[in-house]
Write an enzyme that holds these catalytic residues in place. Structure first.
Site, PDB file in Angstrom:
ATOM      1  N   ASP A  38       0.851  -1.203   0.000  1.00 39.03           N
ATOM      2  CA  ASP A  38       0.000   0.000   0.000  1.00 39.03           C
ATOM      3  C   ASP A  38       0.883   1.248   0.000  1.00 39.03           C
ATOM      4  O   ASP A  38       0.867   2.021   0.940  1.00 39.03           O
ATOM      5  CB  ASP A  38      -0.943  -0.008   1.217  1.00 39.03           C
ATOM      6  CG  ASP A  38      -0.198  -0.035   2.559  1.00 39.03           C
ATOM      7  OD1 ASP A  38       0.936  -0.576   2.621  1.00 39.03           O
ATOM      8  OD2 ASP A  38      -0.729   0.502   3.551  1.00 39.03           O
ATOM      9  N   ASP A  48       7.020   0.984   1.957  1.00 39.05           N
ATOM     10  CA  ASP A  48       6.640   0.069   0.866  1.00 39.05           C
ATOM     11  C   ASP A  48       7.547   0.274  -0.340  1.00 39.05           C
ATOM     12  O   ASP A  48       7.948  -0.686  -1.003  1.00 39.05           O
ATOM     13  CB  ASP A  48       5.200   0.322   0.409  1.00 39.05           C
ATOM     14  CG  ASP A  48       4.191   0.223   1.532  1.00 39.05           C
ATOM     15  OD1 ASP A  48       3.465  -0.775   1.591  1.00 39.05           O
ATOM     16  OD2 ASP A  48       4.124   1.168   2.346  1.00 39.05           O
ATOM     17  N   VAL A  84       2.593  -6.349   2.964  1.00 40.27           N
ATOM     18  CA  VAL A  84       3.189  -5.361   3.871  1.00 40.27           C
ATOM     19  C   VAL A  84       2.239  -4.187   4.113  1.00 40.27           C
ATOM     20  O   VAL A  84       2.655  -3.122   4.554  1.00 40.27           O
ATOM     21  CB  VAL A  84       4.568  -4.879   3.355  1.00 40.27           C
ATOM     22  CG1 VAL A  84       5.559  -6.038   3.343  1.00 40.27           C
ATOM     23  CG2 VAL A  84       4.463  -4.247   1.969  1.00 40.27           C
ATOM     24  N   HIS A 134       9.670  -0.230   8.117  1.00 43.24           N
ATOM     25  CA  HIS A 134       8.946  -1.433   8.544  1.00 43.24           C
ATOM     26  C   HIS A 134       8.898  -2.524   7.467  1.00 43.24           C
ATOM     27  O   HIS A 134       9.304  -3.663   7.682  1.00 43.24           O
ATOM     28  CB  HIS A 134       7.507  -1.070   8.927  1.00 43.24           C
ATOM     29  CG  HIS A 134       7.374  -0.018   9.962  1.00 43.24           C
ATOM     30  ND1 HIS A 134       7.624  -0.239  11.295  1.00 43.24           N
ATOM     31  CD2 HIS A 134       7.011   1.292   9.869  1.00 43.24           C
ATOM     32  CE1 HIS A 134       7.418   0.873  11.979  1.00 43.24           C
ATOM     33  NE2 HIS A 134       7.044   1.812  11.140  1.00 43.24           N
TER      34      HIS A 134
END
Length: 313
Positions: free
Chosen positions: A11, A16, A124, A239
């Site tokens: 997303d 990302d 993710v 992340h």
């Protein structure tokens, strides 16, 4: 070296974009397709962001648009972190890359059904695409080699005290995935918050150079700003990129097997990943949960991928 066949479900989103950059370039990964879901921003925006990253870095992998809404809950976005576009910071050329006509969920189902059970799903973002695929065609479940996801936490959340954003954005979808019986690896906040990108890391990637070094710098300089404004942090975690790190070399990340359950009851713990770290429930573990990461190794891996985009001719 075995190439891991993956579908990256994302997303975009700043972290990302780093995950896309790494997955498309590292020789240990065979990136079959990129599926896009609403999350950090609405689907129209996350799709454009994914296409922009692929166009800038000349990543020739098909991109598919998926679920524009969560399964049940009202939609939320993380504009406080990712800005109005969902990828504020970088300036992209006019977009000419286009998404495929096939819906992401159909692509996931068709690709898995035609496979030999050797494809890993790497979601993710919110788990809407993966959950809907599982519900539409349960026969895909034994075909999935593994799901390596970014989401959740066994400690504190980041969108509520209990919940991490990706799970909170669609807890019901997460519940479907965590009860699916598919082998799961969870990179939660406890692990991903260790990958704090400081100005020193940004300078390192700028020195590495090339289009990916420039993109990394533009992305993470914006992230530094929002992380400081929202959480008082002096750096921004990447992340989602930890999932790609794990797939390239799982030895860089220590995991612990736990039974994980997603709380879908309305209340202060809605969207929490309840991780039985001590095994008090006596239920069999269903998830490998990331605990610690070798950050020196990880940033070296990111730099290796950044350097892969430098044209030598």
């Amino acid at each position: 070296m075995e190439k891991r066949k993956i579908i990256l479900d994302c997303d975009p989103g700043h972290d990302d974009a780093i995950a896309i950059m790494m997955a498309a370039k590292h020789p240990a990964i065979d990136l079959l397709g990129i599926t896009i879901v609403a999350g950090n921003q609405t689907l129209d925006k996350t799709l454009i962001n994914g296409l922009n990253v692929c166009q800038k870095l000349e990543i020739n992998v098909p991109v598919y648009a998926g679920m524009p809404q969560p399964i049940m809950r009202q939609q939320i976005v993380a504009d406080n972190i990712h800005g109005e576009t969902g990828l504020d910071g970088p300036v992209f050329e006019p977009l000419t890359r286009q998404a495929e006509n096939t819906h992401a969920v159909k692509y996931i189902i068709d690709t898995l059904m035609a496979s030999d059970g050797d494809i890993t799903l790497v979601p993710v973002g919110p788990l809407s695409n993966i959950a809907v695929a599982m519900r539409m065609q349960p026969a895909i479940l034994p075909k999935i080699r593994e799901i390596v996801l970014m989401g959740g936490a066994y400690g504190t959340g980041n969108f509520t005290p209990s919940a991490e954003f990706n799970i909170f954005a669609d807890p019901e979808a997460a519940r479907v995935v965590f009860t699916s019986g598919v082998p799961l690896v969870m990179m939660g906040l406890d692990l991903t918050n260790q990958t704090v990108c400081t100005p020193d890391v940004i300078a390192r990637m700028e020195r590495a150079g090339g289009p990916a070094g420039e993109l990394f710098s533009d992305i993470m300089n914006f992230t530094l700003k929002t992380q400081f404004e929202n959480y008082g942090l002096a750096g921004g975690p990447v992340h989602d990129a930890t999932c790609i790190g794990y797939l390239i070399n799982p030895d860089g990340i220590k995991t612990q097997e736990m039974y994980v359950e997603v709380d879908v009851n309305s209340g202060p713990c809605y969207g929490r990943t309840v991780c039985d770290e001590l095994g008090v429930l006596g239920k069999p573990a269903n998830t490998k949960v990331g605990i610690t990461i070798d950050t020196d190794w990880f940033w070296g891996l990111v730099e290796e991928c950044v350097r892969g985009y430098i044209k030598t001719h």
